[in-house]
Design an enzyme around this catalytic site. Structure first.
Site, PDB file in Angstrom:
ATOM      1  N   GLY A  48      -9.892 -38.877  24.116  1.00 37.02           N
ATOM      2  CA  GLY A  48     -10.444 -38.077  25.195  1.00 37.02           C
ATOM      3  C   GLY A  48     -10.279 -36.608  24.849  1.00 37.02           C
ATOM      4  O   GLY A  48      -9.439 -36.249  24.019  1.00 37.02           O
ATOM      5  N   GLN A  53      -9.244 -27.638  26.489  1.00 37.46           N
ATOM      6  CA  GLN A  53      -8.682 -27.850  25.147  1.00 37.46           C
ATOM      7  C   GLN A  53      -9.522 -27.208  24.050  1.00 37.46           C
ATOM      8  O   GLN A  53      -9.040 -27.034  22.927  1.00 37.46           O
ATOM      9  CB  GLN A  53      -8.552 -29.353  24.851  1.00 37.46           C
ATOM     10  CG  GLN A  53      -7.579 -30.071  25.757  1.00 37.46           C
ATOM     11  CD  GLN A  53      -7.435 -31.518  25.346  1.00 37.46           C
ATOM     12  OE1 GLN A  53      -8.195 -32.367  25.790  1.00 37.46           O
ATOM     13  NE2 GLN A  53      -6.476 -31.801  24.483  1.00 37.46           N
ATOM     14  N   CYS A  91      -1.352 -35.957  22.851  1.00 37.42           N
ATOM     15  CA  CYS A  91      -2.406 -35.033  23.256  1.00 37.42           C
ATOM     16  C   CYS A  91      -2.787 -34.168  22.063  1.00 37.42           C
ATOM     17  O   CYS A  91      -1.903 -33.669  21.363  1.00 37.42           O
ATOM     18  CB  CYS A  91      -1.886 -34.159  24.399  1.00 37.42           C
ATOM     19  SG  CYS A  91      -3.089 -32.978  25.015  1.00 37.42           S
ATOM     20  N   LEU A  92      -4.096 -33.987  21.854  1.00 36.88           N
ATOM     21  CA  LEU A  92      -4.549 -33.150  20.732  1.00 36.88           C
ATOM     22  C   LEU A  92      -4.036 -31.716  20.861  1.00 36.88           C
ATOM     23  O   LEU A  92      -3.904 -31.015  19.872  1.00 36.88           O
ATOM     24  CB  LEU A  92      -6.078 -33.140  20.658  1.00 36.88           C
ATOM     25  CG  LEU A  92      -6.754 -34.468  20.281  1.00 36.88           C
ATOM     26  CD1 LEU A  92      -8.267 -34.331  20.375  1.00 36.88           C
ATOM     27  CD2 LEU A  92      -6.337 -34.922  18.893  1.00 36.88           C
ATOM     28  N   HIS A 133      -5.351 -38.698  32.273  1.00 36.26           N
ATOM     29  CA  HIS A 133      -4.847 -37.653  31.370  1.00 36.26           C
ATOM     30  C   HIS A 133      -5.854 -36.498  31.282  1.00 36.26           C
ATOM     31  O   HIS A 133      -5.470 -35.323  31.364  1.00 36.26           O
ATOM     32  CB  HIS A 133      -4.594 -38.292  29.985  1.00 36.26           C
ATOM     33  CG  HIS A 133      -4.129 -37.338  28.930  1.00 36.26           C
ATOM     34  ND1 HIS A 133      -2.886 -37.456  28.311  1.00 36.26           N
ATOM     35  CD2 HIS A 133      -4.717 -36.279  28.342  1.00 36.26           C
ATOM     36  CE1 HIS A 133      -2.761 -36.484  27.420  1.00 36.26           C
ATOM     37  NE2 HIS A 133      -3.855 -35.761  27.403  1.00 36.26           N
ATOM     38  N   GLU A 134      -7.148 -36.837  31.143  1.00 43.57           N
ATOM     39  CA  GLU A 134      -8.185 -35.795  30.993  1.00 43.57           C
ATOM     40  C   GLU A 134      -8.391 -35.029  32.301  1.00 43.57           C
ATOM     41  O   GLU A 134      -8.566 -33.809  32.279  1.00 43.57           O
ATOM     42  CB  GLU A 134      -9.506 -36.404  30.513  1.00 43.57           C
ATOM     43  CG  GLU A 134      -9.438 -37.110  29.153  1.00 43.57           C
ATOM     44  CD  GLU A 134      -8.733 -36.323  28.073  1.00 43.57           C
ATOM     45  OE1 GLU A 134      -8.836 -35.073  28.059  1.00 43.57           O
ATOM     46  OE2 GLU A 134      -8.052 -36.941  27.238  1.00 43.57           O
ATOM     47  N   HIS A 137      -5.854 -32.451  32.689  1.00 44.25           N
ATOM     48  CA  HIS A 137      -6.202 -31.224  31.947  1.00 44.25           C
ATOM     49  C   HIS A 137      -7.090 -30.321  32.789  1.00 44.25           C
ATOM     50  O   HIS A 137      -6.935 -29.095  32.778  1.00 44.25           O
ATOM     51  CB  HIS A 137      -6.978 -31.563  30.666  1.00 44.25           C
ATOM     52  CG  HIS A 137      -6.125 -31.877  29.473  1.00 44.25           C
ATOM     53  ND1 HIS A 137      -5.252 -30.970  28.920  1.00 44.25           N
ATOM     54  CD2 HIS A 137      -6.042 -32.986  28.698  1.00 44.25           C
ATOM     55  CE1 HIS A 137      -4.657 -31.518  27.864  1.00 44.25           C
ATOM     56  NE2 HIS A 137      -5.108 -32.750  27.703  1.00 44.25           N
TER      57      HIS A 137
HETATM   58 ZN    ZN Z   1      -4.516 -34.103  26.332  1.00 43.19          ZN
END
Ligand code: ZN
Length: 157
Positions: A48, A53, A91-92, A133-134, A137
């Site tokens: 995701g 991000q 997480c990226l 999770h997204e 963000h």
């Molecule tokens: Zn993340």
């Protein structure tokens, strides 16, 4: 085009994310942004990716599903029932760090798709976890804010 990923700590990851208007949906820049976000998610092996991000404070995320990429614009989620589970997440934007997070097992999702159509569906399990999770963000929340236990790496404060 592969986009640069913003990493924690960075104010962009904590800022307010604006609702996307129907006018904005129609622009070529926005259509290109969706393609770039999906390409970046795949290139970085993410499941995701949310707009902050990649440095954009707007309400859009992409999720890698078994049926292809799912684009959620202005998403809202509601917990369905009381069931929760605890699984490891990464997480990226927080490279090398993993930890366990408690999430609702089942959620109801309301959003619009890239054509401006309202979409509504139920998500369960890992799919529900990724969406939660997204959407976090998009509310300036990172998984390390709710982590129960760090399982790998260190959090930079
Ligand atoms: Zn993340």
């Amino acid at each position: 085009m592969i986009l640069d990923i913003i990493t924690h700590p960075n104010d962009i990851l904590r800022a307010e994310n604006k609702q996307i208007s129907s006018e904005m949906l129609k622009t070529d820049d926005f259509k290109q942004l969706i393609l770039n976000m999906a390409e970046t998610m795949h290139k970085r092996d993410g499941i995701g990716l949310a707009a902050p991000q990649i440095g954009k404070n707007i309400q859009i995320c992409v999720v890698n599903t078994e049926n292809g990429d799912l684009v959620l614009i202005n998403p809202k989620i509601k917990k369905k029932g009381f069931g929760t589970d605890i699984e490891e997440e990464g997480c990226l934007s927080i490279p090398g760090v993993y930890g366990t997070v408690k999430r609702a097992k089942k959620i109801s999702v309301n959003a619009i798709d890239p054509d401006g159509n309202k979409i509504n569906f139920i998500a369960k399990g890992l799919f529900a976890r990724v969406i939660q999770h997204e959407v976090d963000h998009l509310n300036g929340i990172l998984f390390i804010d709710k982590v129960l236990q760090i399982t790998k790496g260190d959090i930079l404060k």
